[in-house]
Design an enzyme around this catalytic site. Structure first.
Site, PDB file in Angstrom:
ATOM      1  N   LYS A 179     -17.866  -1.210   1.036  1.00 35.75           N
ATOM      2  CA  LYS A 179     -16.745  -0.699   1.819  1.00 35.75           C
ATOM      3  C   LYS A 179     -17.102   0.429   2.790  1.00 35.75           C
ATOM      4  CE  LYS A 179     -12.635  -0.322  -0.046  1.00 35.75           C
ATOM      5  NZ  LYS A 179     -11.873  -1.282   0.775  1.00 35.75           N
ATOM      6  N   SER A 188       0.823  -1.210   0.000  1.00 34.57           N
ATOM      7  CA  SER A 188       0.000   0.000   0.000  1.00 34.57           C
ATOM      8  C   SER A 188       0.854   1.256   0.000  1.00 34.57           C
ATOM      9  CB  SER A 188      -0.895   0.017   1.250  1.00 34.57           C
ATOM     10  OG  SER A 188      -1.577   1.252   1.371  1.00 34.57           O
ATOM     11  N   TYR A 224      -2.416   0.319   9.896  1.00 39.22           N
ATOM     12  CA  TYR A 224      -2.558  -0.337   8.594  1.00 39.22           C
ATOM     13  C   TYR A 224      -1.299  -0.144   7.758  1.00 39.22           C
ATOM     14  CZ  TYR A 224      -3.795  -0.813   3.684  1.00 39.22           C
ATOM     15  OH  TYR A 224      -3.787  -1.151   2.352  1.00 39.22           O
TER      16      TYR A 224
END
Length: 321
Positions: free
Chosen positions: A178, A114, A141
């Site tokens: 989402k 990411s 994250y």
């Protein structure tokens, strides 16, 4: 057989659709299938078998001889989640186990990293593997993705081909489930449809005007094209950026959503939520030279092209990729 983890999710389900289009029908879909809100993403797709996330490794031990490739797309992606144990379990340790199986059984691997690993971009957005330890992600994250990237590079034993892809701001079909983490385009479409207006986050950085925060937005179809390229390429292992290579403003993004809906732009601004305000990226832009250098030469959708396709051909009709 081709394994896709996160199969019922946004990117995983789109990847399965593309694999089907290319003639691949022996797809092993891995996910937590108790999350029924994602099951519509898999309707109409050709799948040989569904395997629950926690059952993958015993399944792989039995069936490894028939597995040709693994796309490890599944992860906990909520940037507002701050329970490190969740990320350790789902993003770090689970990924390590997949890596080790790929080493043991010599299965090529593409996995999702990411752009959250870049934090505020203090060290730029170059996919230089020697700088990973210097990066400062803004949330657990991002930490989890960077931790696994670093671990992968440190391993003496690696799959004969592997690639970690640093996804930038991905948007497109199949993200209906989402909620808060869906793209700004989807939120804009819903707000505009309901009210004729759109509210964006106000800038809390004096270097950026309201709406002028910039991100590298990449259409999911482009991301999937790169995944397919790497599946066939199978050389030049490493970590690669995956964005469009061009930063655009949120104002551009929303204005194009209005235009795709044939409506006059009406944008106002609200404060960025306090829980993410000090962890907010104001600028991201992928350096795409590394991927281009290994032979990927297909052009990416412009923001205008991607938003128009997404809005007109998917959001307006509730269609899936």
């Amino acid at each position: 057989m081709i394994i896709v983890t996160g199969a019922a999710g946004f990117i995983g389900s789109g990847l399965i659709s593309r694999l089907n289009q290319d003639g691949f029908k022996s797809i092993i879909a891995v996910d937590d299938f108790s999350k029924i809100e994602k099951t519509e993403n898999l309707e109409g797709k050709i799948i040989q078998e569904k395997v629950e996330r926690d059952e993958l490794f015993p399944w792989l031990d039995k069936n490894q001889r028939d597995v040709e490739f693994i796309f490890h797309i599944g992860a906990r992606t909520d940037t507002t989640e701050f329970d490190k144990e969740i990320f350790d379990k789902l993003n770090v340790n689970y990924s390590k186990d997949i890596w080790l199986k790929c080493v043991a059984y010599q299965i090529p691997l593409v996995y999702a990293s990411s752009a959250a690993t870049y934090g505020l971009g203090e060290h730029g957005y170059d996919d230089d593997e020697t700088t990973l330890s210097q990066l400062k992600p803004l949330n657990p994250y991002g930490d989890s993705k960077n931790e696994f990237d670093i671990w992968a590079l440190q391993q003496e034993k690696k799959p004969f081909f592997w690639a970690g892809l640093k996804f930038f701001n991905v948007y497109g079909p199949n993200e209906y489930h989402k909620a808060r983490m869906a793209s700004v385009i989807m939120h804009a479409f819903n707000q505009i449809k309901a009210t004729g207006k759109m509210k964006l986050f106000r800038s809390h950085n004096p270097d950026f005007q309201d709406g002028e925060q910039m991100r590298d937005f990449i259409y999911v179809k482009d991301l999937i094209d790169v995944c397919i390229f790497l599946m066939h390429h199978r050389k030049n292992s490493g970590i690669y950026n995956l964005g469009s290579g061009e930063a655009r403003t949120f104002k551009d993004l929303v204005t194009n959503t209005f235009l795709a809906m044939a409506k006059t732009p009406d944008i106002s601004y609200i404060d960025t939520p306090v829980d993410i305000r000090d962890k907010y990226q104001y600028f991201t832009e992928a350096n795409m030279n590394k991927l281009r250098s290994i032979g990927y030469d297909k052009p990416f959708h412009t923001l205008e092209e991607g938003v128009a396709d997404y809005v007109k051909n998917y959001l307006a009709s509730g269609s899936y990729l």
